[in-house]
Design a protein around this motif. Structure first.
Motif, PDB file in Angstrom:
ATOM      1  N   PRO A 196       9.615 -17.082  -1.474  1.00 16.39           N
ATOM      2  CA  PRO A 196       8.209 -17.328  -2.125  1.00 16.39           C
ATOM      3  C   PRO A 196       7.863 -18.745  -2.013  1.00 16.39           C
ATOM      4  O   PRO A 196       8.817 -19.524  -1.936  1.00 16.39           O
ATOM      5  CB  PRO A 196       8.209 -17.053  -3.520  1.00 16.39           C
ATOM      6  N   ARG A 197       6.677 -19.294  -2.060  1.00 16.43           N
ATOM      7  CA  ARG A 197       6.259 -20.533  -1.728  1.00 16.43           C
ATOM      8  C   ARG A 197       6.532 -21.242  -3.021  1.00 16.43           C
ATOM      9  O   ARG A 197       6.565 -20.480  -4.331  1.00 16.43           O
ATOM     10  CB  ARG A 197       5.076 -20.961  -1.246  1.00 16.43           C
ATOM     11  N   ALA A 198       6.704 -22.608  -3.169  1.00 18.16           N
ATOM     12  CA  ALA A 198       6.838 -23.259  -4.566  1.00 18.16           C
ATOM     13  C   ALA A 198       5.634 -23.206  -5.314  1.00 18.16           C
ATOM     14  O   ALA A 198       4.475 -23.407  -4.884  1.00 18.16           O
ATOM     15  CB  ALA A 198       7.450 -24.850  -4.239  1.00 18.16           C
ATOM     16  N   VAL A 199       5.738 -23.064  -6.507  1.00 14.37           N
ATOM     17  CA  VAL A 199       4.796 -23.142  -7.446  1.00 14.37           C
ATOM     18  C   VAL A 199       4.059 -24.590  -7.438  1.00 14.37           C
ATOM     19  O   VAL A 199       4.791 -25.431  -7.713  1.00 14.37           O
ATOM     20  CB  VAL A 199       4.879 -22.643  -9.055  1.00 14.37           C
ATOM     21  N   LYS A 200       2.613 -24.370  -7.208  1.00 11.41           N
ATOM     22  CA  LYS A 200       1.984 -25.748  -7.505  1.00 11.41           C
ATOM     23  C   LYS A 200       1.171 -25.984  -8.792  1.00 11.41           C
ATOM     24  O   LYS A 200       0.925 -25.123  -9.255  1.00 11.41           O
ATOM     25  CB  LYS A 200       0.910 -25.887  -6.177  1.00 11.41           C
ATOM     26  N   PRO A 201       0.814 -27.215  -9.161  1.00  7.66           N
ATOM     27  CA  PRO A 201       0.137 -27.430 -10.342  1.00  7.66           C
ATOM     28  C   PRO A 201      -1.085 -26.890 -10.221  1.00  7.66           C
ATOM     29  O   PRO A 201      -1.609 -26.282 -11.327  1.00  7.66           O
ATOM     30  CB  PRO A 201      -0.237 -29.071 -10.129  1.00  7.66           C
ATOM     31  N   GLU A 202      -1.842 -26.647  -8.987  1.00  9.92           N
ATOM     32  CA  GLU A 202      -2.993 -26.005  -9.085  1.00  9.92           C
ATOM     33  C   GLU A 202      -3.095 -24.430  -9.415  1.00  9.92           C
ATOM     34  O   GLU A 202      -4.070 -23.652  -9.833  1.00  9.92           O
ATOM     35  CB  GLU A 202      -3.850 -26.311  -7.780  1.00  9.92           C
ATOM     36  N   MET A 252      -6.324 -23.712 -19.370  1.00  9.32           N
ATOM     37  CA  MET A 252      -5.172 -23.803 -18.827  1.00  9.32           C
ATOM     38  C   MET A 252      -4.272 -22.560 -19.490  1.00  9.32           C
ATOM     39  O   MET A 252      -4.368 -22.359 -20.746  1.00  9.32           O
ATOM     40  CB  MET A 252      -4.687 -25.009 -18.796  1.00  9.32           C
ATOM     41  N   ASN A 253      -3.693 -21.673 -18.751  1.00  9.46           N
ATOM     42  CA  ASN A 253      -2.790 -20.751 -19.493  1.00  9.46           C
ATOM     43  C   ASN A 253      -1.289 -21.698 -19.793  1.00  9.46           C
ATOM     44  O   ASN A 253      -0.722 -22.402 -19.175  1.00  9.46           O
ATOM     45  CB  ASN A 253      -2.135 -19.749 -18.229  1.00  9.46           C
ATOM     46  N   ALA A 254      -0.982 -21.221 -20.847  1.00 12.10           N
ATOM     47  CA  ALA A 254       0.288 -21.633 -21.692  1.00 12.10           C
ATOM     48  C   ALA A 254       1.444 -21.159 -20.866  1.00 12.10           C
ATOM     49  O   ALA A 254       1.341 -19.846 -20.558  1.00 12.10           O
ATOM     50  CB  ALA A 254       0.231 -21.414 -23.128  1.00 12.10           C
ATOM     51  N   PRO A 255       2.299 -21.802 -20.999  1.00 13.84           N
ATOM     52  CA  PRO A 255       3.710 -21.091 -20.104  1.00 13.84           C
ATOM     53  C   PRO A 255       4.509 -20.202 -21.051  1.00 13.84           C
ATOM     54  O   PRO A 255       4.303 -20.177 -22.252  1.00 13.84           O
ATOM     55  CB  PRO A 255       4.549 -22.307 -19.798  1.00 13.84           C
ATOM     56  N   ILE A 256       4.867 -19.230 -20.315  1.00 11.00           N
ATOM     57  CA  ILE A 256       5.589 -17.843 -21.274  1.00 11.00           C
ATOM     58  C   ILE A 256       7.069 -18.651 -21.431  1.00 11.00           C
ATOM     59  O   ILE A 256       7.730 -18.850 -20.663  1.00 11.00           O
ATOM     60  CB  ILE A 256       5.659 -16.808 -20.356  1.00 11.00           C
ATOM     61  N   LEU A 257       7.415 -18.497 -22.737  1.00  9.45           N
ATOM     62  CA  LEU A 257       8.562 -18.922 -23.183  1.00  9.45           C
ATOM     63  C   LEU A 257       9.383 -17.898 -23.287  1.00  9.45           C
ATOM     64  O   LEU A 257       9.209 -16.697 -23.615  1.00  9.45           O
ATOM     65  CB  LEU A 257       8.500 -19.911 -24.516  1.00  9.45           C
ATOM     66  N   ALA A 258      10.798 -17.992 -23.169  1.00  6.78           N
ATOM     67  CA  ALA A 258      11.862 -16.979 -23.384  1.00  6.78           C
ATOM     68  C   ALA A 258      11.677 -16.220 -24.787  1.00  6.78           C
ATOM     69  O   ALA A 258      11.958 -15.052 -24.959  1.00  6.78           O
ATOM     70  CB  ALA A 258      13.166 -17.508 -23.208  1.00  6.78           C
ATOM     71  N   LYS A 259      11.172 -17.120 -25.685  1.00  9.62           N
ATOM     72  CA  LYS A 259      11.188 -16.561 -27.133  1.00  9.62           C
ATOM     73  C   LYS A 259      10.115 -15.636 -27.236  1.00  9.62           C
ATOM     74  O   LYS A 259      10.139 -14.617 -28.041  1.00  9.62           O
ATOM     75  CB  LYS A 259      11.514 -17.662 -28.148  1.00  9.62           C
ATOM     76  N   ASP A 260       9.034 -15.934 -26.152  1.00 12.76           N
ATOM     77  CA  ASP A 260       7.966 -14.713 -26.509  1.00 12.76           C
ATOM     78  C   ASP A 260       8.031 -13.603 -25.643  1.00 12.76           C
ATOM     79  O   ASP A 260       6.945 -12.806 -25.555  1.00 12.76           O
ATOM     80  CB  ASP A 260       6.713 -15.553 -25.835  1.00 12.76           C
ATOM     81  N   LEU A 261       9.094 -13.519 -24.784  1.00 15.88           N
ATOM     82  CA  LEU A 261       9.330 -12.188 -24.041  1.00 15.88           C
ATOM     83  C   LEU A 261       9.826 -10.983 -24.937  1.00 15.88           C
ATOM     84  O   LEU A 261      10.382 -11.237 -25.831  1.00 15.88           O
ATOM     85  CB  LEU A 261      10.393 -12.360 -22.795  1.00 15.88           C
ATOM     86  N   PRO A 262       9.525  -9.964 -24.579  1.00 22.42           N
ATOM     87  CA  PRO A 262       9.576  -8.585 -25.255  1.00 22.42           C
ATOM     88  C   PRO A 262      11.488  -8.523 -25.274  1.00 22.42           C
ATOM     89  O   PRO A 262      11.722  -8.754 -24.222  1.00 22.42           O
ATOM     90  CB  PRO A 262       9.025  -7.606 -24.555  1.00 22.42           C
TER      91      PRO A 262
END
Length: 101
Positions: free
Chosen positions: A92-98, A1-11
């Motif tokens: 856009p459509r809502a993000v789904k768990p899948e 599974m991909n880890a969520p991108i956190l604000a602290k990780d953004l350039p």
């Protein structure tokens, strides 16, 4: 599974400015002066050879006086062009768990 991108990780910054060894320019079709197609002109080492022109999809990042705000994003320069052709913005459509694995 991909880890969520956190604000602290953004350039916090991005490289901007001209690319050494080439020059950015624009061309417009004769019947469409409102269109500006970006290209990069590269001077070859052989003075007898004409410069090479390449399509340049780098956007505003390689402009001489580029001012990029990562938080604001890029301006929607084609929005009026799209709207004038009768296309409406689509939510856009809502993000789904899948979607995340």
């Amino acid at each position: 599974m991909n880890a969520p991108i956190l604000a602290k990780d953004l350039p916090k910054s991005v490289t901007t400015g001209p690319i050494t060894g080439s020059a950015k320019a624009y061309a417009s079709p004769k019947d469409r002066p409102d269109l500006r197609i970006p290209y990069r002109e590269i001077v070859l080492t052989d003075p007898g050879e004409a410069p090479v022109r390449l399509y340049d999809p780098s956007g505003p990042y390689t402009e001489t006086n580029a001012r990029i705000d990562l938080a604001a994003g890029l301006p929607e320069i084609r929005a009026s062009w799209i709207e004038n052709r009768g296309y409406a913005a689509v939510a856009p459509r809502a993000v789904k768990p899948e979607d995340n694995g």
